[in-house]
Scaffold this motif. Structure first.
Motif, PDB file in Angstrom:
ATOM      1  N   LEU A  39      15.062  -0.887  -2.419  1.00  0.00           N
ATOM      2  CA  LEU A  39      13.474  -1.094  -2.746  1.00  0.00           C
ATOM      3  C   LEU A  39      12.979  -2.361  -3.104  1.00  0.00           C
ATOM      4  N   ILE A  40      13.628  -2.938  -4.175  1.00  0.00           N
ATOM      5  CA  ILE A  40      13.403  -4.155  -4.962  1.00  0.00           C
ATOM      6  C   ILE A  40      13.333  -5.257  -3.513  1.00  0.00           C
ATOM      7  N   LYS A  41      14.493  -5.220  -2.873  1.00  0.00           N
ATOM      8  CA  LYS A  41      14.509  -6.441  -1.859  1.00  0.00           C
ATOM      9  C   LYS A  41      13.559  -6.330  -0.818  1.00  0.00           C
ATOM     10  N   GLN A  42      12.952  -5.005  -0.770  1.00  0.00           N
ATOM     11  CA  GLN A  42      11.675  -4.740   0.148  1.00  0.00           C
ATOM     12  C   GLN A  42      10.284  -5.133  -0.365  1.00  0.00           C
ATOM     13  N   GLY A  43      10.547  -5.445  -1.588  1.00  0.00           N
ATOM     14  CA  GLY A  43       9.306  -5.966  -2.379  1.00  0.00           C
ATOM     15  C   GLY A  43       8.580  -4.635  -2.832  1.00  0.00           C
ATOM     16  N   LEU A  44       9.144  -3.565  -2.903  1.00  0.00           N
ATOM     17  CA  LEU A  44       8.337  -2.274  -3.219  1.00  0.00           C
ATOM     18  C   LEU A  44       8.484  -1.643  -4.575  1.00  0.00           C
ATOM     19  N   ALA A  45       7.348  -1.650  -5.326  1.00  0.00           N
ATOM     20  CA  ALA A  45       7.530  -0.958  -6.465  1.00  0.00           C
ATOM     21  C   ALA A  45       7.496   0.442  -6.168  1.00  0.00           C
ATOM     22  N   TYR A  46       8.191   1.163  -7.288  1.00  0.00           N
ATOM     23  CA  TYR A  46       8.351   2.456  -7.065  1.00  0.00           C
ATOM     24  C   TYR A  46       8.175   3.153  -8.600  1.00  0.00           C
ATOM     25  N   GLU A  47       7.821   4.505  -8.444  1.00  0.00           N
ATOM     26  CA  GLU A  47       7.724   5.454  -9.924  1.00  0.00           C
ATOM     27  C   GLU A  47       9.172   6.223  -9.773  1.00  0.00           C
ATOM     28  N   GLU A  48       9.870   6.005 -11.188  1.00  0.00           N
ATOM     29  CA  GLU A  48      11.133   6.575 -11.117  1.00  0.00           C
ATOM     30  C   GLU A  48      10.969   7.728 -12.126  1.00  0.00           C
ATOM     31  N   LEU A  49      11.615   8.679 -11.646  1.00  0.00           N
ATOM     32  CA  LEU A  49      11.653  10.035 -12.386  1.00  0.00           C
ATOM     33  C   LEU A  49      13.032  10.464 -12.679  1.00  0.00           C
ATOM     34  N   THR A  50      13.331  10.357 -14.030  1.00  0.00           N
ATOM     35  CA  THR A  50      14.716  10.343 -14.445  1.00  0.00           C
ATOM     36  C   THR A  50      15.083  11.701 -14.973  1.00  0.00           C
ATOM     37  N   LEU A  51      16.107  12.380 -14.332  1.00  0.00           N
ATOM     38  CA  LEU A  51      16.724  13.770 -14.877  1.00  0.00           C
ATOM     39  C   LEU A  51      17.155  13.939 -16.220  1.00  0.00           C
ATOM     40  N   GLY A  52      16.697  14.880 -16.912  1.00  0.00           N
ATOM     41  CA  GLY A  52      17.079  15.025 -18.206  1.00  0.00           C
ATOM     42  C   GLY A  52      16.191  14.406 -19.457  1.00  0.00           C
ATOM     43  N   ASP A  53      15.362  13.685 -18.647  1.00  0.00           N
ATOM     44  CA  ASP A  53      14.420  12.667 -19.378  1.00  0.00           C
ATOM     45  C   ASP A  53      12.894  13.191 -19.211  1.00  0.00           C
ATOM     46  N   THR A  77       0.692  -1.161  -0.107  1.00  0.00           N
ATOM     47  CA  THR A  77       0.028   0.018  -0.068  1.00  0.00           C
ATOM     48  C   THR A  77       0.944   1.306   0.042  1.00  0.00           C
ATOM     49  N   THR A  78       2.215   0.811  -0.011  1.00  0.00           N
ATOM     50  CA  THR A  78       3.121   2.170   0.254  1.00  0.00           C
ATOM     51  C   THR A  78       3.414   2.712  -1.207  1.00  0.00           C
ATOM     52  N   LYS A  79       3.300   4.193  -1.443  1.00  0.00           N
ATOM     53  CA  LYS A  79       3.501   4.759  -2.458  1.00  0.00           C
ATOM     54  C   LYS A  79       5.138   5.426  -2.276  1.00  0.00           C
ATOM     55  N   VAL A  80       6.040   4.783  -3.538  1.00  0.00           N
ATOM     56  CA  VAL A  80       7.233   5.150  -3.494  1.00  0.00           C
ATOM     57  C   VAL A  80       7.667   5.880  -4.762  1.00  0.00           C
ATOM     58  N   SER A  81       8.422   7.250  -4.534  1.00  0.00           N
ATOM     59  CA  SER A  81       8.876   7.812  -5.730  1.00  0.00           C
ATOM     60  C   SER A  81      10.092   8.169  -5.643  1.00  0.00           C
ATOM     61  N   LEU A  82      11.144   8.180  -6.804  1.00  0.00           N
ATOM     62  CA  LEU A  82      12.458   8.520  -6.274  1.00  0.00           C
ATOM     63  C   LEU A  82      13.115   9.100  -7.885  1.00  0.00           C
ATOM     64  N   PHE A  83      13.796  10.209  -7.522  1.00  0.00           N
ATOM     65  CA  PHE A  83      14.592  10.940  -8.742  1.00  0.00           C
ATOM     66  C   PHE A  83      15.741  10.302  -8.840  1.00  0.00           C
ATOM     67  N   ILE A 128      14.571  10.126  -2.437  1.00  0.00           N
ATOM     68  CA  ILE A 128      13.694   9.273  -2.666  1.00  0.00           C
ATOM     69  C   ILE A 128      12.267   9.451  -1.540  1.00  0.00           C
ATOM     70  N   PHE A 129      11.024   9.403  -1.962  1.00  0.00           N
ATOM     71  CA  PHE A 129       9.828   9.843  -1.246  1.00  0.00           C
ATOM     72  C   PHE A 129       9.157   8.617  -0.858  1.00  0.00           C
ATOM     73  N   ILE A 130       8.659   8.269   0.321  1.00  0.00           N
ATOM     74  CA  ILE A 130       7.808   7.303   0.523  1.00  0.00           C
ATOM     75  C   ILE A 130       6.514   7.626   1.168  1.00  0.00           C
ATOM     76  N   ASP A 131       5.559   7.331   0.825  1.00  0.00           N
ATOM     77  CA  ASP A 131       4.206   8.009   1.155  1.00  0.00           C
ATOM     78  C   ASP A 131       4.264   9.375   1.364  1.00  0.00           C
ATOM     79  N   GLY A 132       4.967  10.225   0.556  1.00  0.00           N
ATOM     80  CA  GLY A 132       4.832  11.483   0.624  1.00  0.00           C
ATOM     81  C   GLY A 132       5.788  12.052   1.601  1.00  0.00           C
ATOM     82  N   LYS A 133       6.502  11.523   2.321  1.00  0.00           N
ATOM     83  CA  LYS A 133       7.518  11.871   2.984  1.00  0.00           C
ATOM     84  C   LYS A 133       9.249  11.778   2.239  1.00  0.00           C
TER      85      LYS A 133
END
Length: 248
Positions: A197-211, A176-182, A230-235
């Protein structure tokens, strides 16, 4: 071989077809059969139309690989990816995807898929006979649960995903955790953060600089100049070192 396209039979409560799969492993021919794969084990199977195809490569396979540790914690002995492709194609796809947590099974002749009643004709796109996209939970060779994609135009991907299967096995294990990372290409700290993150079984949204985003936009959001962020649940967690401390 049959090539049904509608009204697939749900085979819950039945045994999986008895099939032997010729495979190429380390330049040698070997064989795995359904007795060895399923007997005395709990196995998750997901099957798809073809190696290297878009949905299979971007979503279906990677998420099962990401959640492998969660499946293992919930009693799954092996995760099997089946496709009506030859062993050389499946081996090349496995190497390309770096999906070390998945066993790739080449159903080159379509025997297993046909035995499941899920062999379909995809002649209109030059594929010939392929598998309907589906997933199933198999215990000691008996199918406990099946998720078969609906018969709709295109390539529907609604129910055979890893999260749906994990929710069936244990609803409390679903993320249920929301994860984003630059991130930026070639960044070793970004790679370490994604691995954590993968080892924790967490999917994530990846935001790539320059792209997808500029460094000035990232700076405005994170008040930082370095990646990853990295942001997890907005933190805002910070970088890879802070992420490791967060999980510890």
């Amino acid at each position: 071989m049959s090539t049904q396209n509608v009204n697939f039979e749900n085979k819950e409560g039945q045994k999986v077809p008895s099939v032997t799969f010729p495979m190429r492993v380390n330049d040698d021919w070997v064989k795995r059969d359904t007795q060895e794969i399923f007997a005395g084990k709990t196995v998750v199977v997901f099957s798809l139309p073809g190696a290297f195809t878009p949905t299979c490569s971007s979503s279906h396979l990677p998420r099962y690989n990401e959640l492998a540790s969660k499946f293992a914690e919930n009693g799954v002995d092996e995760i099997i990816c089946v496709s009506v492709n030859d062993t050389f194609v499946m081996n090349a796809w496995a190497a390309d995807q770096d999906a070390e947590n998945i066993s790739f099974i080449p159903d080159g002749n379509g025997d297993f898929t046909d035995g499941m009643g899920l062999l379909v004709a995809k002649n209109e796109i030059g594929f010939g006979k392929r598998s309907r996209r589906y997933s199933m939970l198999v215990k000691d060779g008996v199918i406990e649960k099946m998720f078969i994609e609906p018969d709709l135009p295109g390539d529907p991907f609604e129910v055979s995903d890893a999260d749906t299967m994990l929710a069936y096995i244990n609803p409390e294990a679903v993320q249920t955790t929301k994860v984003s990372l630059f991130t930026k290409p070639g960044c070793p700290h970004c790679a370490r953060a994604k691995d954590l993150l993968i080892k924790q079984g967490l999917a994530y949204e990846e935001l790539t600089l320059g792209d997808e985003i500029s460094i000035s936009a990232m700076r405005a959001i994170t008040n930082a100049d370095t990646v990853p962020q990295i942001f997890i649940d907005g933190k805002h967690i910070g970088g890879a070192d802070e992420l490791a401390k967060y999980f510890a």
